[in-house]
Every structure is written in structure tokens, then in C-alpha cells.
Design a protein around this motif. Structure first.
Motif, mmCIF file in Angstrom:
data_model
loop_
_atom_site.group_PDB
_atom_site.id
_atom_site.type_symbol
_atom_site.label_atom_id
_atom_site.label_comp_id
_atom_site.label_asym_id
_atom_site.label_seq_id
_atom_site.Cartn_x
_atom_site.Cartn_y
_atom_site.Cartn_z
ATOM 1 N N THR A 1 0.814 -1.224 0.000
ATOM 2 C CA THR A 1 0.000 0.000 0.000
ATOM 3 C C THR A 1 0.843 1.267 0.000
ATOM 4 O OG1 THR A 1 -0.261 -0.342 2.358
ATOM 5 C CG2 THR A 1 -2.155 -0.866 1.019
ATOM 6 N N ARG B 1 -6.704 -4.741 1.192
ATOM 7 C CA ARG B 1 -5.715 -3.773 0.696
ATOM 8 C C ARG B 1 -6.311 -2.828 -0.341
ATOM 9 N NH1 ARG B 1 -3.372 -3.798 4.814
ATOM 10 N NH2 ARG B 1 -2.239 -5.660 5.430
ATOM 11 N N ASP C 1 -8.174 -0.287 1.564
ATOM 12 C CA ASP C 1 -7.264 0.708 2.162
ATOM 13 C C ASP C 1 -6.923 1.815 1.160
ATOM 14 O OD1 ASP C 1 -7.062 -0.775 4.487
ATOM 15 O OD2 ASP C 1 -5.087 -1.637 4.008
ATOM 16 N N ARG D 1 2.534 -8.472 0.898
ATOM 17 C CA ARG D 1 1.998 -7.110 1.008
ATOM 18 C C ARG D 1 0.591 -6.970 0.440
ATOM 19 N NH1 ARG D 1 7.876 -4.708 0.173
ATOM 20 N NH2 ARG D 1 8.460 -4.826 2.356
#
Lengths: 266, 266
Positions: A42, A64, A67, A97
Motif C-alpha cells: 500500500t 488492501r 485501504d 503485502r
């Protein structure tokens, strides 16, 4: 706003931009490389979205992508949502990630454009290690360096590993290629820069004693260091004073020290 | 002089010190770890031979052992000579550096001994990443720092990966564990040190403005940084001025910048 699209099938051709990222043909610096800019995680994806590189698509797990929603306002790109497992199968390795973005390359600014906007520049010769290059850009961003110029035998700052190690700062710190070497350094002198070569040699002056004004700091690769041609083209030779018996610092670390010394002078 | 012994059989029990180095039980910081110090490559093996750590044995290809012969004068240890392939089978992975040495651990100097001999010290809290820790020792050696003190949640500087990333300088820069935390910092104050905590916080004073004298620089882990306890125990808070929008430098890089600033003052 980006369109969220659920994808279940790892063979979906819409995910082709993200496929087999670790394979050699995805290296933009190799023949056949497709030359996309890849951002992972991110923090780095966010920096990509604020950069000059136009995003093509995102791929990530639900959380994600959520986000990143505020950052995606104003972008008309697909955001593919899938499971961590499908993502790993597409990309070719496990990504802890959880999100990736792919962007197109963008034209480099010219050396002169970068020089005009900068007070301190980094100029690299033979920095071929992607991690060192990425770390150097991170340090340049942290310490307020105006740009990075790439001389011969440098690797591509936009290669995925450099993007990651730089924490996305290769997308933010302007860089350009100095094609003529070392004669291309004359452009910097025309713009009022002194070219100072970093070298561990005893005959060089301590970095602290380098006077003020606009400075282009010249760094060579770890190990061999700068070529005689490059040293000969510099206006000054400076060194970071080292304790006895220690050969030198990593090139990105030496750059951080030099950036700190010069950037802090205002 | 070390005795050169040719070994063909990878199962030879004399090579047991070198066996399966990447397996978890060789990590000295884990239960069952055997706690040897492992040096890889001629440069690092040479530093090991000049360190306080008593070597047990070497294992290498002919050419690398020959390179080290001058350094082995005066040592009564076996130097096992074998092929690169046998070496890889013993160690468990391919070593492109061609030589290894194993040494026993040695007692740590005391915090007070280190403090008395130093002008600038590094004190670490929560630096758990072996590569960051190794890089920090390399930077400490290059910039003439007198020692490193390990607070809570630091990893073991003598773990193989730290030894390698440090280029062997963990074997050379004295270090000790600060058991009481943060009250153990009082020993440093008794020895005339000011304890200066590095933090990116805006309220901290720029590193350049920190006065002279003996300084112990306190570094936290990348990410969370120093705990409130540690910050509260410091005599001063200092920061490396950062360009807008950049969170911070890698801890080893920040340390290099701070070491440079303080070590150069004489």
C-alpha cells in the motif's frame, strides 16, 4: 473512481499485466522486458498513484484495495480483487503485502530540467545493483536531494526490486540518463554546479570542507569506485573520513552521509 | 601454522562444525543453536583471524585456503581443503565465496570497559533485523565508533547473516548487552556520556546542534522507533532533518549519518 472487479480465475487474461513477475522477461532492462512499473504494497502503490507514472491496473486482496480507495478517487483504472492464493498464482510468488499496481513508463525529464530545479544532485557511474540503487533513491528523497542522474552501467531505477527497496521514491525523485560520459557533466557546470567526486582516496578533501553553492555529487560503484575518466572530469574530489582499516561504506550509505552534509546547508 | 588437510568425503565427521549452516538449529539465538561464530569469504575470515574469537577450523577450496596462508601463521587449527561441490553438500547451500571459518564465542567486554575506551557509542533498542544490525556495525567501524551496546529485543550480532552483512566488523567493534533497561544507561552517564536519542519527531533538536563531548547515540527499530521508556531516559532528543513527506531512513543509514556527524568532531 477505479472500478473494483472480482476475479476468481487465475487464468483471466485481464490479469496478464501481473503475470509471472519474477520471470526474466518482465525485467524492463532486458530484451523482451515489457517495461511496466510495478509497485508492491500500500505505501508504494500510494506513492505510485501520486507520481507521474500513469497506472494501468491494481491487483490485491479485498482489504488492501479497500485501504487504497481514497487514493483511487479520480483514477479510471480497474482494481482487481482476488484471494491471496490466486494472486500468488498469477504473480508467481507469494506477496505478503497483498496489493500490486502496474503503471506505464513516462518520459524522463531532461538533465537540464532536473538541474535547474535542484541545489544538490547525485550523479551515478556503474551503480548496477538494484538494491543499492533503490536505497540511494530512498536516501535522496529523505534528505531532500533534487534529482539523480544516471551515467554509464547503472541499472534501471524502475525495475521492480529498486522500486521496492526505494519505498517507492524512485517514482518521486526525478532522474534522467546522462548519455554522453563524462562530457555530459558540462551541462551541470553550465547550470552553476560544481561536480564533486566521492572517493575514499586520502588525497581527496574531507567532505566537510567542500564549500557551498550548487553541488553535483558523483558516486561510483561499490568496489571499483569511479573510473579515472569520471574522476578526471570532476571539479573536486571529496572523501568521507574513515576509521583506519575500513575500506568503505556501501554506496547508498556513503550517499546518505554526503546528502546529509550538503542538504543541511540550506 | 594451520594444518592443511584434504577431505573428499562430505560425511567426514571432522566437518561437523560446518554442517547444514542454514538449518535453524545453527542459529545461536535459538534453542539448540550451537553458537559458533561463522565467517564467510576471505575478507571476513581474515577479520575473524585478527579478532578476539578463537578459530576452531577452516573449510575451503584450495585457492581460498592458499590466499589465507599468511594470515594463518601462528594458528594451530585445521584448514580442510575440498571441492566447491563437497563444500556445498556439507554446508547445505552453494557458497560463492569459497571459504568458511568457524570460531568459538568469546566473553563480552563489560559495558563500563567499552564506555571507558570510547568517545561515541551506539546504543540499540529493538534492532531485531540481522541485516540492519550487521550494516550498523559496518558503519560503526567505518566511522570510528567505539562500541555498540545492545538493549532489549536486539538480535545477536554474531549470527551468520549479521557477520556477513557487517563485512566481519561485528568481530571487531566491541559490543555488550545492557541488561537493565533503561536504567543501565546510568553507567554511561557515570562515565561522562550524554545519552542522545535519535527520533524523527519534530520537537527533537537537529543533530547538528548537539554539543560536543562524549555521546551515546540511542537508536530504535525501524518502524516503531524508540519506546517511551527509552526516550524518557535520554538526556537529549535529536533528529536528522528530513525532507517533507518522507518517514525516515533505514536504521543503519540513520546511524551512519549520526556517526559521521559526531565522529568527525574529534
Amino acid at each position: 473512481m477505479a472500478e473494483k472487479i472480482d476475479v476468481d480465475d487465475e487464468r483471466d487474461p485481464r490479469l496478464d499485466d501481473f503475470r509471472d513477475l519474477s520471470a526474466a522477461d518482465r525485467r524492463p532492462d532486458r530484451p523482451g522486458g515489457r517495461g511496466f512499473v510495478i509497485a508492491e504494497g500500500t505505501v508504494v502503490v500510494r506513492r505510485l498513484l501520486r507520481s507521474r507514472f500513469p497506472p494501468r491496473a491494481l491487483l490485491g486482496v479485498e482489504r488492501r484495495i479497500a485501504d487504497l480507495e481514497p487514493d483511487l478517487a479520480g483514477f479510471d483504472v480497474p482494481a482487481y480483487v482476488t484471494s491471496a492464493e490466486t494472486m500468488a498464482n498469477v504473480v508467481g510468488f507469494h506477496l505478503n503485502r497483498g496489493v500490486l499496481a502496474v503503471a506505464d513508463r513516462a518520459p524522463q525529464p531532461s538533465v537540464r530540467e532536473i538541474a535547474r530545479a535542484a541545489n544538490v544532485l547525485a550523479v551515478l557511474e556503474g551503480v548496477g545493483d538494484h538494491e543499492n540503487l533503490g536505497a540511494l533513491f530512498r536516501n535522496a528523497a529523505a534528505l531532500g536531494i533534487g534529482g539523480v542522474l544516471l551515467g554509464p552501467r547503472c541499472s534501471d531505477p524502475l525495475y521492480r526490486r529498486s522500486v521496492r527497496v526505494s519505498m517507492g521514491h524512485v517514482l518521486r525523485v526525478p532522474f534522467a540518463t546522462l548519455a554522453a560520459w563524462p562530457s555530459g557533466l558540462d551541462v551541470l557546470r553550465e547550470e552553476g554546479f560544481r561536480v564533486a567526486a566521492l572517493t575514499p582516496h586520502e588525497s581527496a578533501m574531507p567532505l566537510r570542507e567542500l564549500g557551498g553553492g550548487r553541488v553535483a555529487l558523483l558516486f561510483g560503484s561499490e568496489g571499483p569506485g569511479l573510473t579515472e575518466d569520471a574522476l578526471g572530469a570532476a571539479d573536486a574530489r571529496v572523501r568521507i573520513p574513515m576509521a583506519g582499516g575500513v575500506d568503505s561504506l556501501n554506496v547508498a550509505t556513503a550517499a546518505a552521509v554526503a546528502f546529509y552534509e550538503l542538504a543541511g546547508r540550506g
